[in-house]
Scaffold this motif. Structure first.
Motif, PDB file in Angstrom:
ATOM      1  N   LEU A  22      24.533  23.712 -41.946  1.00 45.28           N
ATOM      2  CA  LEU A  22      25.161  24.956 -41.529  1.00 45.28           C
ATOM      3  C   LEU A  22      25.510  25.809 -42.735  1.00 45.28           C
ATOM      4  CD1 LEU A  22      27.560  23.508 -38.800  1.00 45.28           C
ATOM      5  CD2 LEU A  22      25.311  24.568 -38.456  1.00 45.28           C
ATOM      6  N   PRO A  23      25.645  27.119 -42.546  1.00 46.28           N
ATOM      7  CA  PRO A  23      26.037  27.984 -43.661  1.00 46.28           C
ATOM      8  C   PRO A  23      27.307  27.494 -44.340  1.00 46.28           C
ATOM      9  CG  PRO A  23      25.375  29.306 -41.778  1.00 46.28           C
ATOM     10  CD  PRO A  23      25.406  27.886 -41.302  1.00 46.28           C
ATOM     11  N   GLY A  24      27.242  27.419 -45.657  1.00 43.54           N
ATOM     12  CA  GLY A  24      28.384  26.952 -46.437  1.00 43.54           C
ATOM     13  C   GLY A  24      28.356  25.471 -46.744  1.00 43.54           C
ATOM     14  N   ASP A  25      27.491  24.708 -46.066  1.00 40.80           N
ATOM     15  CA  ASP A  25      27.390  23.276 -46.363  1.00 40.80           C
ATOM     16  C   ASP A  25      26.916  23.081 -47.798  1.00 40.80           C
ATOM     17  OD1 ASP A  25      28.204  22.590 -43.872  1.00 40.80           O
ATOM     18  OD2 ASP A  25      26.244  21.901 -43.145  1.00 40.80           O
ATOM     19  N   ARG A  26      27.451  22.066 -48.426  1.00 41.80           N
ATOM     20  CA  ARG A  26      27.050  21.756 -49.805  1.00 41.80           C
ATOM     21  C   ARG A  26      25.997  20.650 -49.779  1.00 41.80           C
ATOM     22  NH1 ARG A  26      31.011  19.586 -54.708  1.00 41.80           N
ATOM     23  NH2 ARG A  26      29.356  19.330 -56.276  1.00 41.80           N
ATOM     24  N   LEU A  27      24.894  20.893 -50.460  1.00 42.41           N
ATOM     25  CA  LEU A  27      23.858  19.862 -50.580  1.00 42.41           C
ATOM     26  C   LEU A  27      24.303  18.794 -51.573  1.00 42.41           C
ATOM     27  CD1 LEU A  27      20.589  22.003 -50.684  1.00 42.41           C
ATOM     28  CD2 LEU A  27      21.640  20.890 -48.722  1.00 42.41           C
ATOM     29  N   PRO A  28      23.762  17.587 -51.442  1.00 45.29           N
ATOM     30  CA  PRO A  28      24.132  16.535 -52.394  1.00 45.29           C
ATOM     31  C   PRO A  28      23.732  16.914 -53.814  1.00 45.29           C
ATOM     32  CG  PRO A  28      22.961  15.619 -50.507  1.00 45.29           C
ATOM     33  CD  PRO A  28      22.824  17.104 -50.414  1.00 45.29           C
ATOM     34  N   PRO A  29      24.447  16.443 -54.817  1.00 38.69           N
ATOM     35  CA  PRO A  29      24.002  16.644 -56.203  1.00 38.69           C
ATOM     36  C   PRO A  29      22.571  16.132 -56.354  1.00 38.69           C
ATOM     37  CG  PRO A  29      26.219  15.752 -56.163  1.00 38.69           C
ATOM     38  CD  PRO A  29      25.720  15.692 -54.745  1.00 38.69           C
ATOM     39  N   GLN A  30      21.847  16.745 -57.252  1.00 34.99           N
ATOM     40  CA  GLN A  30      20.416  16.462 -57.352  1.00 34.99           C
ATOM     41  C   GLN A  30      20.114  14.996 -57.667  1.00 34.99           C
ATOM     42  OE1 GLN A  30      18.596  19.347 -59.981  1.00 34.99           O
ATOM     43  NE2 GLN A  30      19.633  21.061 -58.988  1.00 34.99           N
ATOM     44  N   ARG A  31      20.883  14.399 -58.565  1.00 34.70           N
ATOM     45  CA  ARG A  31      20.607  12.997 -58.914  1.00 34.70           C
ATOM     46  C   ARG A  31      20.909  12.072 -57.735  1.00 34.70           C
ATOM     47  NH1 ARG A  31      19.174  12.417 -64.024  1.00 34.70           N
ATOM     48  NH2 ARG A  31      19.803  14.019 -65.552  1.00 34.70           N
ATOM     49  N   ARG A  32      21.964  12.391 -56.972  1.00 31.96           N
ATOM     50  CA  ARG A  32      22.288  11.537 -55.832  1.00 31.96           C
ATOM     51  C   ARG A  32      21.209  11.654 -54.762  1.00 31.96           C
ATOM     52  NH1 ARG A  32      27.470  11.857 -52.006  1.00 31.96           N
ATOM     53  NH2 ARG A  32      27.471  13.943 -52.848  1.00 31.96           N
ATOM     54  N   LEU A  33      20.707  12.883 -54.515  1.00 24.25           N
ATOM     55  CA  LEU A  33      19.649  13.042 -53.525  1.00 24.25           C
ATOM     56  C   LEU A  33      18.383  12.326 -53.982  1.00 24.25           C
ATOM     57  CD1 LEU A  33      18.672  14.262 -50.883  1.00 24.25           C
ATOM     58  CD2 LEU A  33      17.982  16.305 -52.157  1.00 24.25           C
ATOM     59  N   ALA A  34      18.096  12.381 -55.285  1.00 23.67           N
ATOM     60  CA  ALA A  34      16.922  11.680 -55.801  1.00 23.67           C
ATOM     61  C   ALA A  34      16.997  10.192 -55.488  1.00 23.67           C
ATOM     62  CB  ALA A  34      16.798  11.912 -57.306  1.00 23.67           C
ATOM     63  N   ASP A  35      18.180   9.596 -55.661  1.00 20.43           N
ATOM     64  CA  ASP A  35      18.368   8.175 -55.337  1.00 20.43           C
ATOM     65  C   ASP A  35      18.261   7.935 -53.836  1.00 20.43           C
ATOM     66  OD1 ASP A  35      18.752   7.605 -58.007  1.00 20.43           O
ATOM     67  OD2 ASP A  35      20.940   7.751 -57.902  1.00 20.43           O
ATOM     68  N   MET A  36      18.789   8.861 -53.035  1.00 20.64           N
ATOM     69  CA  MET A  36      18.803   8.694 -51.583  1.00 20.64           C
ATOM     70  C   MET A  36      17.398   8.682 -50.989  1.00 20.64           C
ATOM     71  SD  MET A  36      21.972  11.279 -50.654  1.00 20.64           S
ATOM     72  CE  MET A  36      21.524  11.362 -48.928  1.00 20.64           C
ATOM     73  N   ILE A  37      16.519   9.550 -51.507  1.00 16.59           N
ATOM     74  CA  ILE A  37      15.193   9.695 -50.880  1.00 16.59           C
ATOM     75  C   ILE A  37      14.074   9.074 -51.707  1.00 16.59           C
ATOM     76  CG2 ILE A  37      15.912  11.761 -49.630  1.00 16.59           C
ATOM     77  CD1 ILE A  37      14.485  13.452 -51.664  1.00 16.59           C
TER      78      ILE A  37
END
Length: 454
Positions: free
Chosen positions: A33-48
């Motif tokens: 949704l508008p205003g949602d914060r995406l995960p920090p890039q390094r954390r998303l890299a680990d997640m996916i």
């Protein structure tokens, strides 16, 4: 984001683009949704399960699409729905003219952010920039042009400097000043395809001059002047399109001696001169009173700007060029001029230029590794290679076999001034082609050449 890994693996495109697609889809599905914060890039890299650079490029792609915005120290946030690119913007993002020799597009997140900040700053004056203005730039634009031109050793008076609406429109306007239908213009026998089209549109006769590895032959130039009485000479002497040849300084001086002796105007197309770290001085420095110098920004900053920094032989010629520009396009775009001026003055333009220079060298190394079934000519900082096909392989056949692959292939006939030739092709390495996909594209091209030659 739990199913991003699967969606990315199943995507038939580079992973960074798939990440941006995931963001777009989740926004459409109201998961984000508008205003949602995406995960920090390094954390998303680990997640996916991808590397940090891929995620960084994915976020940058999402920013360029208008899906999210990034704030240093705070993070990356989803933008409101009305800021999201619709279908029309998506089609624009995928547009790619494979007939053009385009530079590699920047992928560095910091550089792209800097470019966006410049565009945002320019938008503060949007209403002012939508007015009719001086057709070839105001004082601040010409001063920025002068700063940029100084990197090529050009320091003309500002009354000889203009900001014109791209190299093509500038060539057209110059030719309307110098020639009339039926007149003769000299050029290389393999010359820029765009110039051929402009000359044909104006009803001008192009006479191609023979070349060796150093450019046109001075003796042939001398003979052609006596035989044809040309109105001008057109040259693309630095990273010549399509051959990637560079005319060395000694040959430039020999050519300048000939045109100075005959007072023959020269149209110097220096589209690639700013990309090289050590390019020879422009021919305009050897024949300033005869040279119409065009320093296009398409190859060293971005084709979408449709701007060139042009130097005329004198102030009177500059006035004539202004009349030509008024007839051709009215004026240069004030929005584009303002952006180019800002990027030149704050150093962004130079960073883009350096990125293109570095990335082009990497891509030339890839081409050298992947193309083994045909001889080709290139330069470490060129955006293309000039490839000689095996005798039993035609350009038309190769282009047909590569039609489903997004790589620009142009036939030799597009560049030849006379005769029919089908031995060489220009292969473009830049534009929307990503570095990660280039080896696969060139490997497939190489395999097609091998199969067709059997």
């Amino acid at each position: 984001m739990e199913n991003w890994s699967k969606r990315i693996e199943q995507a038939s495109k580079p992973r960074y683009l798939a990440i941006a697609d995931c963001i777009a889809q989740d926004m459409k599905d109201r998961v984000l949704l508008p205003g949602d914060r995406l995960p920090p890039q390094r954390r998303l890299a680990d997640m996916i399960g991808v590397d940090f650079t891929t995620v960084s490029r994915g976020y940058t792609e999402a920013i360029s699409r208008g899906l999210v915005e990034s704030h240093v120290g705070r993070g990356t946030f989803v933008l409101p729905q009305h800021n999201i690119n619709g279908a029309s913007d998506e089609r624009r993002a995928m547009a790619n003219d494979l007939t053009m020799n385009a530079p590699p597009e920047p992928t560095d997140p910091d550089l792209i952010e800097r470019m966006r900040l410049g565009l945002s700053a320019v938008s503060e004056d949007l209403l002012h920039l939508l007015r009719y203005q001086a057709p070839m730039g105001g004082d601040v634009d010409k001063e920025a042009a002068s700063i940029w031109l100084s990197m090529r050793g050009l320091v003309p008076n500002l009354d000889r400097v203009s900001v014109t609406p791209g190299a093509h429109a500038t060539m057209l306007a110059i030719l309307t000043v110098l020639a009339r239908p039926g007149d003769c213009i000299l050029c290389e026998d393999i010359t820029y395809a765009g110039f051929k089209k402009i000359a044909a549109q104006l009803g001008l006769e192009l006479i191609g001059l023979p070349m060796d590895k150093d450019g046109i032959l001075p003796d042939a130039l001398e003979e052609a002047i006596h035989r044809h009485g040309p109105k001008a000479l057109y040259l693309n002497p630095t990273l010549h399109n399509p051959t990637t040849m560079i005319v060395p300084q000694h040959r430039r001086l020999e050519i300048a001696k000939v045109i100075n002796r005959h007072s023959l105007p020269l149209i110097e197309d220096d589209a690639y001169g700013f990309v090289l770290p050590d390019a020879p001085p422009p021919m305009a420095t050897s024949a300033p009173e005869l040279t119409w110098y065009i320093g296009g920004l398409a190859k060293c900053i971005g084709a979408g700007l449709r701007l060139a920094y042009t130097v005329t032989p004198n102030a009177r010629a500059n006035f004539a060029l202004e009349n030509g520009i008024r007839a051709v396009s009215g004026m240069s775009s004030p929005v584009c001029m303002a952006l180019a001026t800002r990027w030149v003055l704050d150093g962004t333009a130079d960073q883009i230029r350096r990125y293109i220079r570095k990335e082009s060298a990497i891509r030339q190394e890839i081409a050298a590794q992947e193309i083994t079934e045909a001889e080709f000519w290139s330069h470490p900082h060129a955006f293309n290679i000039w490839l000689r096909l095996p005798e039993n392989v035609s350009c038309a056949t190769l282009m047909s076999h590569m039609s489903n692959h997004e790589i620009g292939i142009a036939p030799e006939n597009a560049f030849r001034t006379a005769g029919i030739h089908d031995q060489n092709v220009r292969i473009c390495l830049g534009g929307r082609i990503q570095r990660e996909t280039l080896p696969k594209l060139l490997s497939h091209l190489n395999n097609q050449i091998w199969q067709l030659s059997q």
